[in-house]
Design a protein around this motif. Structure first.
Motif, PDB file in Angstrom:
ATOM      1  N   ARG A  70     -40.491 -15.599  26.156  1.00 45.93           N
ATOM      2  CA  ARG A  70     -41.494 -16.603  26.516  1.00 45.93           C
ATOM      3  C   ARG A  70     -40.931 -18.019  26.344  1.00 45.93           C
ATOM      4  O   ARG A  70     -41.258 -18.920  27.102  1.00 45.93           O
ATOM      5  CB  ARG A  70     -42.741 -16.421  25.659  1.00 45.93           C
ATOM      6  CG  ARG A  70     -43.522 -15.155  25.981  1.00 45.93           C
ATOM      7  CD  ARG A  70     -44.159 -15.229  27.363  1.00 45.93           C
ATOM      8  NE  ARG A  70     -45.139 -16.306  27.404  1.00 45.93           N
ATOM      9  CZ  ARG A  70     -45.509 -16.945  28.510  1.00 45.93           C
ATOM     10  NH1 ARG A  70     -44.959 -16.642  29.665  1.00 45.93           N
ATOM     11  NH2 ARG A  70     -46.421 -17.893  28.467  1.00 45.93           N
ATOM     12  N   ALA A  77     -44.354 -13.107  32.253  1.00 51.19           N
ATOM     13  CA  ALA A  77     -45.414 -12.592  31.392  1.00 51.19           C
ATOM     14  C   ALA A  77     -44.877 -11.438  30.553  1.00 51.19           C
ATOM     15  O   ALA A  77     -43.937 -10.748  30.960  1.00 51.19           O
ATOM     16  CB  ALA A  77     -46.592 -12.104  32.243  1.00 51.19           C
ATOM     17  N   SER A  99     -49.131 -11.412  26.792  1.00 48.76           N
ATOM     18  CA  SER A  99     -50.304 -11.497  27.658  1.00 48.76           C
ATOM     19  C   SER A  99     -51.100 -10.209  27.712  1.00 48.76           C
ATOM     20  O   SER A  99     -52.201 -10.183  28.245  1.00 48.76           O
ATOM     21  CB  SER A  99     -49.876 -11.861  29.092  1.00 48.76           C
ATOM     22  OG  SER A  99     -49.237 -13.112  29.124  1.00 48.76           O
ATOM     23  N   VAL A 118     -51.537  -9.458  34.572  1.00 50.37           N
ATOM     24  CA  VAL A 118     -50.758 -10.532  33.960  1.00 50.37           C
ATOM     25  C   VAL A 118     -49.971 -11.328  34.996  1.00 50.37           C
ATOM     26  O   VAL A 118     -49.737 -12.528  34.804  1.00 50.37           O
ATOM     27  CB  VAL A 118     -49.823 -10.004  32.858  1.00 50.37           C
ATOM     28  CG1 VAL A 118     -50.633  -9.342  31.744  1.00 50.37           C
ATOM     29  CG2 VAL A 118     -48.764  -9.064  33.398  1.00 50.37           C
ATOM     30  N   ALA A 123     -55.161 -12.023  31.185  1.00 46.72           N
ATOM     31  CA  ALA A 123     -54.764 -11.250  30.012  1.00 46.72           C
ATOM     32  C   ALA A 123     -55.223  -9.817  30.242  1.00 46.72           C
ATOM     33  O   ALA A 123     -56.175  -9.573  30.971  1.00 46.72           O
ATOM     34  CB  ALA A 123     -55.429 -11.821  28.759  1.00 46.72           C
ATOM     35  N   SER A 174     -58.611 -12.188  36.555  1.00 43.99           N
ATOM     36  CA  SER A 174     -57.570 -13.140  36.927  1.00 43.99           C
ATOM     37  C   SER A 174     -58.224 -14.410  37.450  1.00 43.99           C
ATOM     38  O   SER A 174     -59.436 -14.456  37.707  1.00 43.99           O
ATOM     39  CB  SER A 174     -56.659 -12.548  38.003  1.00 43.99           C
ATOM     40  OG  SER A 174     -57.387 -12.383  39.218  1.00 43.99           O
ATOM     41  N   ASN A 204     -52.910 -18.734  24.460  1.00 39.41           N
ATOM     42  CA  ASN A 204     -52.909 -17.927  25.679  1.00 39.41           C
ATOM     43  C   ASN A 204     -54.281 -17.306  25.926  1.00 39.41           C
ATOM     44  O   ASN A 204     -55.206 -17.449  25.132  1.00 39.41           O
ATOM     45  CB  ASN A 204     -51.826 -16.840  25.609  1.00 39.41           C
ATOM     46  CG  ASN A 204     -51.983 -15.964  24.373  1.00 39.41           C
ATOM     47  OD1 ASN A 204     -53.070 -15.462  24.086  1.00 39.41           O
ATOM     48  ND2 ASN A 204     -50.899 -15.777  23.635  1.00 39.41           N
ATOM     49  N   ARG A 205     -54.379 -16.585  27.038  1.00 42.22           N
ATOM     50  CA  ARG A 205     -55.665 -16.039  27.468  1.00 42.22           C
ATOM     51  C   ARG A 205     -56.136 -14.895  26.582  1.00 42.22           C
ATOM     52  O   ARG A 205     -57.335 -14.663  26.470  1.00 42.22           O
ATOM     53  CB  ARG A 205     -55.559 -15.573  28.931  1.00 42.22           C
ATOM     54  CG  ARG A 205     -55.335 -16.714  29.904  1.00 42.22           C
ATOM     55  CD  ARG A 205     -55.013 -16.178  31.278  1.00 42.22           C
ATOM     56  NE  ARG A 205     -56.190 -15.667  31.960  1.00 42.22           N
ATOM     57  CZ  ARG A 205     -56.720 -16.229  33.049  1.00 42.22           C
ATOM     58  NH1 ARG A 205     -56.188 -17.330  33.545  1.00 42.22           N
ATOM     59  NH2 ARG A 205     -57.760 -15.687  33.624  1.00 42.22           N
TER      60      ARG A 205
END
Length: 221
Positions: A70, A77, A99, A118, A123, A174, A204-205
């Motif tokens: 990352r 992802a 993710s 992803v 996520a 998404s 992050n999500r």
């Protein structure tokens, strides 16, 4: 075409996952690795869309590899392959920017669904471990009540529209799916999501989705 790096130190597991991926004409396994260090080097060389990493590998483990990938390749992802016995690694994986989480023993369709999610910026938590992820971050009964209260306080600072977007993130949608649901363009959704992550102070999500669950937003919308 979704370009995938597959890393697992168990040849049989790797072969099984590869077979599932290769059965989909829209997925291309561009590299494989049996340890974390090789996974990082392969990611650097092949720049895959998704790195699918086993958590426990010799040398550099999957969690350290995920964080390094990352850092080097923000556009790649990361999905962690996990088992029920590895709950203690969840927090570290999230902090490393993963993710998604998938069970090695899960439905093959979950694997393909996770890859697509992803790559579209969503996520993805395997339905069978989503509750475990949330529990890991909430602790015991008292801690869960406290986590719920803290999450409600955090989302209270969001606008009504931002809370609606956060709830849909919590459902694993998404940006494109959220846009269709709310009748807005995908670019607008991206702005909403970026603002939500910043205001919730999460990376992050997946972390945002956990807050959405803890705050009860997923049930509200």
């Amino acid at each position: 075409m979704i370009r995938v790096l597959l890393a697992d130190d168990e040849p049989l597991i790797r072969a099984g996952v590869r077979a599932i991926l290769q059965a989909d004409p829209e997925v291309d396994v561009v590299a494989e690795a049996a340890d974390g260090r090789t996974a990082v080097e392969s990611a650097r060389s092949h720049r895959p869309d998704v790195a699918l990493l086993d958590i426990v590998m010799p040398g550099l483990d999957g969690l350290a590899a995920a964080a390094e990938i990352r850092r080097l390749l923000p556009g790649t992802a990361v999905i962690m392959l996990t088992t029920f016995s590895e709950d203690e690694y969840i927090a570290r994986a999230l902090s490393g920017g993963a993710s998604g989480f998938l069970l090695k023993t899960g439905d093959p369709q979950e694997l393909l669904a996770g890859l697509r999610a992803v790559t579209e910026g969503a996520a993805y938590l395997s339905p069978r471990i989503a509750k475990r992820v949330i529990t890991e971050f909430s602790g015991g009964t008292g801690d869960r009540m406290s986590a719920h209260a803290r999450a409600r306080d955090r989302v209270a600072a969001l606008t009504a529209r931002e809370r609606e977007v956060l709830a849909l993130v919590g459902r694993g949608m998404s940006n494109a799916e959220i846009g269709r649901r709310l009748h807005v363009v995908e670019g607008t959704v991206k702005v909403f999501v970026s603002t939500i992550l910043r205001r919730l102070e999460v990376r992050n999500r997946v972390q945002a989705a956990i807050i959405a669950y803890q705050a009860g937003l997923v049930e509200e919308f």
